[in-house]
Design a protein around this motif. Structure first.
Motif, short mmCIF file in Angstrom:
data_model
loop_
_atom_site.label_atom_id
_atom_site.label_comp_id
_atom_site.label_asym_id
_atom_site.label_seq_id
_atom_site.Cartn_x
_atom_site.Cartn_y
_atom_site.Cartn_z
N THR A 1 0.85 -1.18 0.00
CA THR A 1 0.00 0.00 0.00
C THR A 1 0.88 1.23 0.00
N VAL A 2 0.33 2.34 -0.49
CA VAL A 2 1.04 3.62 -0.42
C VAL A 2 0.23 4.52 0.49
N PRO A 3 0.74 5.00 1.60
CA PRO A 3 2.04 4.64 2.18
C PRO A 3 1.97 3.29 2.88
N VAL A 4 3.15 2.77 3.25
CA VAL A 4 3.21 1.47 3.90
C VAL A 4 2.46 1.51 5.23
N GLN A 5 1.64 0.49 5.44
CA GLN A 5 0.88 0.41 6.69
C GLN A 5 1.69 -0.44 7.67
N TRP A 6 2.32 0.20 8.64
CA TRP A 6 3.25 -0.54 9.50
C TRP A 6 2.55 -1.28 10.63
N ILE A 7 1.28 -0.91 10.90
CA ILE A 7 0.54 -1.68 11.90
C ILE A 7 -0.67 -2.29 11.21
N PRO A 8 -0.69 -3.63 11.10
CA PRO A 8 -1.79 -4.26 10.38
C PRO A 8 -3.12 -3.98 11.08
N ASP A 9 -4.14 -3.67 10.29
CA ASP A 9 -5.44 -3.39 10.89
C ASP A 9 -6.51 -4.01 10.01
N PRO A 10 -7.18 -5.06 10.37
CA PRO A 10 -7.02 -5.75 11.65
C PRO A 10 -5.82 -6.71 11.60
N VAL A 11 -5.33 -7.12 12.77
CA VAL A 11 -4.29 -8.15 12.81
C VAL A 11 -4.92 -9.48 12.42
N LEU A 12 -4.35 -10.09 11.39
CA LEU A 12 -4.99 -11.27 10.80
C LEU A 12 -4.11 -12.50 11.01
N TRP A 13 -4.60 -13.44 11.79
CA TRP A 13 -3.80 -14.64 12.06
C TRP A 13 -4.10 -15.77 11.09
N GLN A 14 -5.07 -15.53 10.20
CA GLN A 14 -5.54 -16.58 9.31
C GLN A 14 -4.41 -17.24 8.50
N ASN A 15 -3.42 -16.42 8.07
CA ASN A 15 -2.33 -16.98 7.27
C ASN A 15 -1.60 -18.10 8.01
N TYR A 16 -1.46 -17.92 9.32
CA TYR A 16 -0.76 -18.92 10.11
C TYR A 16 -1.57 -20.20 10.26
N VAL A 17 -2.86 -20.13 9.99
CA VAL A 17 -3.70 -21.33 9.98
C VAL A 17 -3.66 -21.96 8.59
N ASP A 18 -3.80 -21.11 7.57
CA ASP A 18 -3.89 -21.60 6.19
C ASP A 18 -2.63 -22.30 5.71
N ILE A 19 -1.48 -21.79 6.13
CA ILE A 19 -0.24 -22.25 5.51
C ILE A 19 0.00 -23.74 5.70
#
Lengths: 320, 279
Positions: free
Chosen positions: B47-65
């Motif tokens: 994204t422009v500008p870089v979003q340094w704090i994820p909103d919302p924090v998404l844990w789904q990737n750690y489940v999907d992988i």
């Protein structure tokens, strides 16, 4: 003589400590003792040396023969003399790889020495947080190439990557294309290489700086030497053994650079980051021209040996 | 006068800390980006500008992988190889180092020079004959290839020898007079005394084997033999637009090493310093 064999404990890996033979209390002749000692010495070294010899030494020696054959995937290998080497003379890709390797080494070596020495000098003092900064600087070195390569590729992304976004704050002009631009791919790779390696060499420099006597600095300070003069005339001369070791290590590491480039750019775009190691890999493991690839490998071998010997002689002369 | 020089010293200190903090932030930035991106959706990564704090924090990737990759197999293989290689390297390395450091016999110094000499020879220059040889033994595409490749390095011998030389010879002499064999001296005296060096070598070898990309790339072809590095690379190729998921995989590949490093960093630092100073 035969008795020495009997004397000699069963195996090098037999339960340690369970062979309490000790020094023979009888009057053993000196020669026998010596031989026995030599045999025991060899049993210590052999387990590692056998593996080392077979896995490393034998291939290094056979390399030269294979480079004189047309060895390939079908397992046939005919002796063809220097034909592979003659072919190198007109191989454009080889020339590109050679030039790129020198480009990488020529920038990466001085850059890494300067950055890691500067870091070491900054951290070589009693201060709060020194251990923290040291850990931070070393951390990239222990992380996997694949992970850091993919992260940096994203950071370098020309349009949306954070690096160009940052640069865009200062200029309205064209921004570098980094890994997708043939002129900028090599600088990008060098930046990542330096970022990853500097912490390791910083540790070596820090260890070397411990050996610089504090009295010398104190004396120079009393004589009114500026900190730059003290660096040039006290620190650098005392650091020479470390400097020698570090430059040799960085040089070899630079000339053999491979995995970082393979994962970041695969030698591209075009052949702009193709280096010798990758060319050997491609010729050998992708096109299965083992003989020809070995000829390229011999070139890499001699570059590394030559550079090491030159640095060694230079160091010797300075010492004298 | 004194006040002024004090102020100068404080000023220099502040500058030093500012410089160091900026450098630290720069060095850690890629890791921050990696972690932050792994907690985002795909569209949020660039994204422009870089979003340094994820909103919302998404844990789904750690489940999907875990479902989308063979991460478990890769981690298991890598752990197995790293442990085996480390065990062999430490055992044979410290054993050989005793011979080099504490015993005198003909041929010793020449042998050691051979070890040192190979440090200047890059692996890339002889990996072709080595591959042909190991394939000739039928060990291509097996874990044996990687174990053989990594377990007998000169580095372990070198590190342990440097350390053993710092242990006084008089200790060995005394033990010899007391009737301990050379093997006994190694096991009962040198090994216990060299625990810090063994720790260094263990950690460094483990990390190197864990991170090795080229060895497994050349030798391990079957998917069920893949290590984390090879697996991650293929995963990146397969899901090349799923940036967040790729970052999740990267975090998982770095995490075990980061933990090991933070717990044992003293040994890393000491081990590297030992090989460097007298090099």
């Amino acid at each position: 003589m035969a008795t020495t064999v009997v004397d000699h404990p069963g195996g090098p890996l037999g339960p340690p400590g369970s062979t309490p033979r000790g020094v023979p209390t009888g009057r053993a002749p000196g020669a026998r003792l010596k031989l026995r000692n030599a045999l025991i010495g060899w049993t210590f070294i052999l387990p590692n040396f056998l593996g080392f010899a077979v896995i490393t030494l034998v291939p290094v020696l056979t390399l030269f023969y294979i480079s004189l054959t047309n060895s390939n995937i079908f397992g046939t290998a005919t002796f063809i003399g220097l034909e592979n080497y003659v072919k190198l003379g007109s191989d454009k890709s080889f020339h590109t790889a050679l030039l790129n390797t020198f480009y990488y080494a020529g920038v990466h070596i001085p850059l890494t020495v300067v950055v890691s020495l500067s870091l070491a000098l900054l951290l070589n003092r009693k201060m709060r947080g020194a251990a923290f900064f040291r850990t931070v600087a070393f951390f990239p070195y222990i992380t996997s190439i694949v992970a850091i390569a993919v992260v940096w590729n994203m950071l370098f992304s020309p349009e949306f990557g954070p690096i160009n976004q940052f640069l865009g704050l200062f200029t309205d002009g064209d921004l570098p294309g980094w890994t997708v631009d043939k002129d900028w791919a090599m600088p990008a790779v060098i930046i990542v290489g330096t970022w990853r390696d500097m912490g390791y060499y910083m540790l070596l420099f820090l260890a070397g700086l411990q050996t610089v006597p504090a009295e010398l600095h104190e004396a120079a300070r009393v004589d009114g030497a500026s900190s730059w003069q003290r660096f040039l005339n006290v620190t650098l001369p005392c650091l020479r053994p470390t400097m020698f070791f570090v430059t040799v290590m960085i040089t070899i590491a630079s000339f053999k650079v491979f995995d970082l480039i393979l994962v970041m750019t695969e030698g591209g775009p075009g052949q702009s980051t193709l280096v010798l190691s990758q060319y050997i890999y491609t010729k050998g493991f992708v096109q299965f021209q083992f003989g020809y690839a070995s000829a390229v490998a011999v070139v890499l071998f001699f570059i590394c040996i030559l550079v090491t010997v030159v640095q060694f002689l230079y160091n010797k002369r300075k010492e004298a | 006068m004194a006040v002024r020089s004090n102020a100068r010293a404080t000023g220099a200190r502040v500058v030093l800390y500012v410089v160091l903090c900026a450098a630290a932030a720069g060095i850690l930035l890629p890791f921050a980006w990696m972690i932050v991106s792994s907690l985002k959706t795909n569209n949020q990564v660039f994204t422009v500008p870089v979003q340094w704090i994820p909103d919302p924090v998404l844990w789904q990737n750690y489940v999907d992988i875990w479902a989308k990759s063979d991460m478990v197999t890769w981690l298991k293989n890598t752990a197995f190889l790293a442990v085996t290689v480390t065990f062999l390297q430490v055992l044979t390395g410290s054993f050989a180092a005793y011979g080099f450091a504490k015993m005198r016999f003909p041929g010793r110094d020449v042998l050691f020079l051979v070890y040192i000499g190979t440090i200047a020879v890059p692996w890339q220059s002889y990996f072709i004959p080595q591959f042909q040889m190991i394939s000739g033994w039928g060990l291509n595409n097996t874990f044996w290839a990687i174990i053989l490749l990594q377990a007998f390095g000169a580095f372990g011998v070198f590190l342990m020898k440097q350390y053993y030389e710092s242990i006084p010879d008089s200790l060995c002499e005394a033990a010899r007079i007391d009737g301990l064999s050379e093997y006994g001296i190694w096991w009962r005296i040198m090994v216990p005394l060299s625990i810090p060096a063994i720790a260094s070598l263990t950690l460094i070898t483990f990390v190197n084997t864990w991170n090795d990309y080229l060895g497994p790339l050349i030798y391990l072809r079957d998917r069920e033999l893949w290590t984390i590095q090879i697996g991650l690379k293929s995963f990146i190729g397969q899901y090349n637009a799923e940036y967040a998921l790729i970052m999740t995989g990267s975090v998982l590949s770095v995490l075990p090493i980061a933990v090991i490093f933070l717990l044992g960093q003293r040994y890393f630092v000491e081990g590297i310093a030992t090989t460097g100073v007298k090099g």
